[in-house]
Write a protein that holds these residues in place. Structure first.
Motif, PDB file in Angstrom:
ATOM      1  N   LYS A   1       0.833  -1.201   0.000  1.00  0.00           N
ATOM      2  CA  LYS A   1       0.000   0.000   0.000  1.00  0.00           C
ATOM      3  C   LYS A   1       0.866   1.249   0.000  1.00  0.00           C
ATOM      4  N   LYS A   2       0.361   2.256  -0.658  1.00  0.00           N
ATOM      5  CA  LYS A   2       1.038   3.551  -0.689  1.00  0.00           C
ATOM      6  C   LYS A   2      -0.012   4.628  -0.469  1.00  0.00           C
TER       7      LYS A   2
ATOM      8  N   ARG B   1      -1.358  -0.790  -4.086  1.00  0.00           N
ATOM      9  CA  ARG B   1      -0.550  -0.433  -5.252  1.00  0.00           C
ATOM     10  C   ARG B   1      -0.915  -1.321  -6.434  1.00  0.00           C
TER      11      ARG B   1
ATOM     12  N   ASN C   1       6.275   2.283 -12.638  1.00  0.00           N
ATOM     13  CA  ASN C   1       5.988   3.074 -11.441  1.00  0.00           C
ATOM     14  C   ASN C   1       6.131   4.553 -11.763  1.00  0.00           C
TER      15      ASN C   1
END
Length: 206
Positions: A71-72, A77, A181
């Motif tokens: 998780k971000k 994610r 990303n």
């Protein structure tokens, strides 16, 4: 009185059985991060976190000893790009030391093969190393194939085979790591051959 004693014995045995199952399960989960790095002279273990073709970023959490979606900012994610081009994970009992520019995690590996489920331990043969710098940290990626010939999808034995027979594969891997990303700044220093990959693994053994 006898019935009561027998019932207590049965409950005690059941409790012991449950405790043993839980302990065995915990031991198994604990061991996965600290499995032997090396299987034979040129074969190593790889723990698969993210199967090929997956766009959710699973990772092994050492505290809970389970595979979870990273998780971000409180959100899962999800790769907003093409899914992982190989099976992604780590080489157990390795450590990328922050004192020498590493990211403090186990050494990453991308295994070129068909889909392998999360949590699988795969015997691999390193064929190259992608020298990636991510947000100023060394984030080298070991590129490998399964040691089992039946699980291999490209006919390569070393870096020269990869570079000469499948240069497009190198290009795809580079482009993917540079673009998957959007929030990170990644650069590529270049490639290393299978010998350099072995040196990096041995250097990272914890």
């Amino acid at each position: 009185m006898i019935c009561s004693v027998n019932n207590n014995i049965k409950r005690f045995k059941k409790l012991v059985f449950i405790i043993l199952i839980v302990l065995q399960s915990c031991a198994k989960e604990k061991e996965i991060y600290y499995l032997p790095t090396q299987v034979s002279e040129n074969s190593f273990n790889a723990v698969i976190e993210i199967p090929a073709g997956t766009n959710k970023k699973y990772e092994y959490d050492k505290e809970s000893k389970s595979f979870i979606i990273d998780k971000k900012d409180g959100k899962e994610r999800i790769i907003d790009f093409l899914p992982y081009p190989g099976n992604y994970g780590f080489i157990p009992s390795t450590y990328s030391d922050p004192k020498t520019g590493g990211d403090g995690d186990a050494l990453d590996v991308l295994v070129l093969s068909e889909y392998v489920p999360t949590g699988s331990v795969l015997e691999i043969k390193p064929i190259a190393i992608l020298k990636l710098i991510d947000n100023g940290e060394i984030d080298y990626k070991i590129i490998a194939i399964p040691s089992n010939v039946k699980q291999q999808i490209i006919n390569v034995n070393n870096y020269n085979d990869l570079a000469n027979r499948f240069p497009e594969v190198k290009t795809i891997i580079e482009l993917w790591f540079l673009n998957y990303n959007k929030t990170d700044t990644a650069t590529i220093e270049g490639w290393g051959d299978d010998k350099m990959a072995l040196i990096e693994i041995n250097k990272s053994k914890s």
